[in-house]
Structures are given as structure tokens and as C-alpha cells.
Design a protein around this motif. Sequence first.
Motif, PDB file in Angstrom:
ATOM      1  N   ARG A 119       0.848  -1.190   0.000  1.00 45.00           N
ATOM      2  CA  ARG A 119       0.000   0.000   0.000  1.00 45.00           C
ATOM      3  C   ARG A 119       0.886   1.243   0.000  1.00 45.00           C
ATOM      4  NH1 ARG A 119      -4.399  -1.132   4.579  1.00 45.00           N
ATOM      5  NH2 ARG A 119      -5.723   0.217   3.324  1.00 45.00           N
ATOM      6  N   THR A 120       0.716   2.067  -1.028  1.00 44.45           N
ATOM      7  CA  THR A 120       1.516   3.286  -1.180  1.00 44.45           C
ATOM      8  C   THR A 120       0.600   4.420  -1.605  1.00 44.45           C
ATOM      9  OG1 THR A 120       2.026   2.829  -3.503  1.00 44.45           O
ATOM     10  CG2 THR A 120       3.578   1.964  -1.872  1.00 44.45           C
ATOM     11  N   GLY A 121       1.206   5.596  -1.760  1.00 38.98           N
ATOM     12  CA  GLY A 121       0.444   6.738  -2.248  1.00 38.98           C
ATOM     13  C   GLY A 121      -0.266   7.473  -1.131  1.00 38.98           C
ATOM     14  N   PRO A 122      -1.199   8.367  -1.468  1.00 31.55           N
ATOM     15  CA  PRO A 122      -1.897   9.176  -0.462  1.00 31.55           C
ATOM     16  C   PRO A 122      -2.467   8.298   0.648  1.00 31.55           C
ATOM     17  CG  PRO A 122      -2.460   9.913  -2.666  1.00 31.55           C
ATOM     18  CD  PRO A 122      -1.644   8.658  -2.834  1.00 31.55           C
ATOM     19  N   GLY A 123      -2.255   8.738   1.879  1.00 27.18           N
ATOM     20  CA  GLY A 123      -2.703   7.963   3.023  1.00 27.18           C
ATOM     21  C   GLY A 123      -1.680   6.973   3.530  1.00 27.18           C
ATOM     22  N   HIS A 124      -0.606   6.751   2.748  1.00 27.08           N
ATOM     23  CA  HIS A 124       0.432   5.786   3.147  1.00 27.08           C
ATOM     24  C   HIS A 124       1.823   6.396   2.998  1.00 27.08           C
ATOM     25  CE1 HIS A 124      -2.601   2.631   3.383  1.00 27.08           C
ATOM     26  NE2 HIS A 124      -3.064   3.088   2.228  1.00 27.08           N
ATOM     27  N   LEU A 125       1.904   7.706   3.105  1.00 28.92           N
ATOM     28  CA  LEU A 125       3.188   8.384   2.952  1.00 28.92           C
ATOM     29  C   LEU A 125       3.855   8.537   4.319  1.00 28.92           C
ATOM     30  CD1 LEU A 125       2.213  11.189   0.404  1.00 28.92           C
ATOM     31  CD2 LEU A 125       3.049   8.874  -0.054  1.00 28.92           C
ATOM     32  N   ALA A 126       5.154   8.335   4.350  1.00 27.10           N
ATOM     33  CA  ALA A 126       5.928   8.428   5.589  1.00 27.10           C
ATOM     34  C   ALA A 126       6.816   9.657   5.564  1.00 27.10           C
ATOM     35  CB  ALA A 126       6.781   7.176   5.768  1.00 27.10           C
ATOM     36  N   VAL A 127       7.157  10.148   6.741  1.00 28.53           N
ATOM     37  CA  VAL A 127       8.073  11.280   6.884  1.00 28.53           C
ATOM     38  C   VAL A 127       9.029  10.956   8.027  1.00 28.53           C
ATOM     39  CG1 VAL A 127       8.311  13.728   7.441  1.00 28.53           C
ATOM     40  CG2 VAL A 127       6.359  12.956   6.102  1.00 28.53           C
ATOM     41  N   HIS A 128      10.318  11.178   7.809  1.00 30.02           N
ATOM     42  CA  HIS A 128      11.304  11.052   8.891  1.00 30.02           C
ATOM     43  C   HIS A 128      12.539  11.848   8.498  1.00 30.02           C
ATOM     44  CE1 HIS A 128      13.519   8.029   6.463  1.00 30.02           C
ATOM     45  NE2 HIS A 128      12.333   7.545   6.177  1.00 30.02           N
ATOM     46  N   PRO A 129      13.370  12.243   9.458  1.00 28.12           N
ATOM     47  CA  PRO A 129      14.572  13.008   9.113  1.00 28.12           C
ATOM     48  C   PRO A 129      15.495  12.188   8.210  1.00 28.12           C
ATOM     49  CG  PRO A 129      14.166  13.057  11.482  1.00 28.12           C
ATOM     50  CD  PRO A 129      13.235  12.034  10.900  1.00 28.12           C
ATOM     51  N   GLY A 130      16.284  12.884   7.400  1.00 28.40           N
ATOM     52  CA  GLY A 130      17.324  12.210   6.621  1.00 28.40           C
ATOM     53  C   GLY A 130      17.094  12.252   5.123  1.00 28.40           C
ATOM     54  N   TRP A 131      17.716  11.303   4.422  1.00 30.72           N
ATOM     55  CA  TRP A 131      17.613  11.212   2.968  1.00 30.72           C
ATOM     56  C   TRP A 131      17.638   9.755   2.580  1.00 30.72           C
ATOM     57  CZ3 TRP A 131      21.399   8.593   0.431  1.00 30.72           C
ATOM     58  CH2 TRP A 131      22.621   8.457   1.104  1.00 30.72           C
ATOM     59  N   GLU A 132      17.215   9.469   1.346  1.00 30.13           N
ATOM     60  CA  GLU A 132      17.209   8.108   0.830  1.00 30.13           C
ATOM     61  C   GLU A 132      17.576   8.134  -0.647  1.00 30.13           C
ATOM     62  OE1 GLU A 132      14.174   4.263   0.710  1.00 30.13           O
ATOM     63  OE2 GLU A 132      13.918   5.864   2.194  1.00 30.13           O
ATOM     64  N   TRP A 133      18.225   7.078  -1.072  1.00 28.83           N
ATOM     65  CA  TRP A 133      18.619   6.893  -2.475  1.00 28.83           C
ATOM     66  C   TRP A 133      18.260   5.473  -2.853  1.00 28.83           C
ATOM     67  CZ3 TRP A 133      21.748   3.139  -4.451  1.00 28.83           C
ATOM     68  CH2 TRP A 133      22.201   3.296  -5.774  1.00 28.83           C
ATOM     69  N   PHE A 134      17.783   5.271  -4.085  1.00 25.69           N
ATOM     70  CA  PHE A 134      17.602   3.899  -4.556  1.00 25.69           C
ATOM     71  C   PHE A 134      17.798   3.842  -6.062  1.00 25.69           C
ATOM     72  CE2 PHE A 134      13.166   5.422  -4.946  1.00 25.69           C
ATOM     73  CZ  PHE A 134      12.803   4.932  -6.192  1.00 25.69           C
ATOM     74  N   THR A 135      18.176   2.657  -6.535  1.00 24.30           N
ATOM     75  CA  THR A 135      18.239   2.391  -7.964  1.00 24.30           C
ATOM     76  C   THR A 135      17.422   1.147  -8.237  1.00 24.30           C
ATOM     77  OG1 THR A 135      19.694   2.090  -9.887  1.00 24.30           O
ATOM     78  CG2 THR A 135      20.362   0.976  -7.859  1.00 24.30           C
ATOM     79  N   VAL A 136      16.767   1.108  -9.392  1.00 27.98           N
ATOM     80  CA  VAL A 136      15.906  -0.008  -9.744  1.00 27.98           C
ATOM     81  C   VAL A 136      16.722  -1.067 -10.466  1.00 27.98           C
ATOM     82  CG1 VAL A 136      13.854  -0.729 -11.039  1.00 27.98           C
ATOM     83  CG2 VAL A 136      13.889   1.493  -9.873  1.00 27.98           C
ATOM     84  N   LEU A 137      16.735  -2.269  -9.899  1.00 26.97           N
ATOM     85  CA  LEU A 137      17.462  -3.386 -10.504  1.00 26.97           C
ATOM     86  C   LEU A 137      16.615  -4.086 -11.564  1.00 26.97           C
ATOM     87  CD1 LEU A 137      18.908  -4.918  -7.196  1.00 26.97           C
ATOM     88  CD2 LEU A 137      20.068  -3.367  -8.789  1.00 26.97           C
TER      89      LEU A 137
END
Length: 199
Positions: A119-137
Motif C-alpha cells: 500500500r503506497t500513495g496518499p494515506g500511506h506516505l511516511a516522513v522522517h529526518p534524513g535522505w534516501e537513495w535507490f536504484t531499480v534493478l
Amino acid sequence: MATVPPVDLSEVVRRRIRGLRQARGWSLDSLAARCHLSPSTLSRLETGNRRIDLDQLVALAQALGTTIDHLVEPVDDADVIIRPVRHQEAGLTTWVLSRDAARQGGRLVAKMRITPERRTGPGHLAVHPGWEWFTVLDGTAVLHLGERRMTVGTGEAAEFSTMIPHSVGALGGPVEILTMFDQDGERAHAGSAGETSGS
């Protein structure tokens, strides 16, 4: 099974000193001047013809821009190989691929497999300090970032502040990502199962 001979820590320290010196392009004379040793003393320390005392180790670490802890950190094969443990929840499987975020400059690396059931999108968004990086394999990820919805395809990457409400999901089938986040992100991801923040 053959046994591995024990590692001589003093030899490891000497190799690290020599390697750091050479990586900086410094001659023996140049490093010796920086740590107030004679070039001949430094040469004997690097070759093992003289023991390194604590005062010399402190001076060498400072001159090389490192710490004593890094110079004397033991070598252990058990610290090299990581056997990730799978953590699974609805629509998300995670394998942590790094051992100690503090040793990696505060970064944690993980592989994630996300399915459309997450479950993602509106209503399932998270917030926390910091940063994130990802690459799609493999596959296509859907990144919800505030009001924006973006697709990230195989071979593409995304990087963002995790203070922006966010979630990552899968589009049209499973997606596998390699993600990296800082210590704040690690704490958020280590929360209770089913309440994962970020990716």
C-alpha cells in the motif's frame, strides 16, 4: 577445509600507513616531515624493522588524516561476508546488505522486492529526518513524493529528502531496488513490521 593463518596486526598497520601515504602521493620525506619523524625512522616503521610506539602512531594518524582506530582495526573474514536475512511483510521483502551503518559513514544498504500488494500513495506516505537513495534493478518503481507521482525504471535512480512525505511501490508487477539511507532512515526502517517508513 584449510585454516587461514592468523593476521599479523602490526603488518596490517604498516601496510595501511604505507598505502595511505602512497594514495596521497607523498614520499617518505613528505610524510616524515608532517609527523616530525626522520625519513629513515619512517622507512623502518613501514618495513617492520622498527616497532611503532603509541606517540608515533598518534602522529602518523593525524598526518594521514585518519584515526588510530582505523589504523589498528583488526582484519577478520567474518567482517567481510554478509549473509542477509530476509524480512517479509505485506508486499515488501527486505534484505539488509550492510552490517554497521556507523562504519559506513551513517549509511545502510538494503535490497528490496516490492509487489503491487504494498500500500503506497496518499494515506500511506511516511516522513522522517534524513535522505534516501535507490536504484531499480528490475521492474518499475512508483515513487510518491509529496504531491508528485513518478515512475523509476530499470537502471534509473532516485534520491530525495525523507522529510518530504514519501512511499515507494511497484507498477505492473514486482520491482527490485537497491536502496541506501542514512541513520535516521535506518531507525525509521527498523520500526515495527507493517509500519515501514520510506522505501
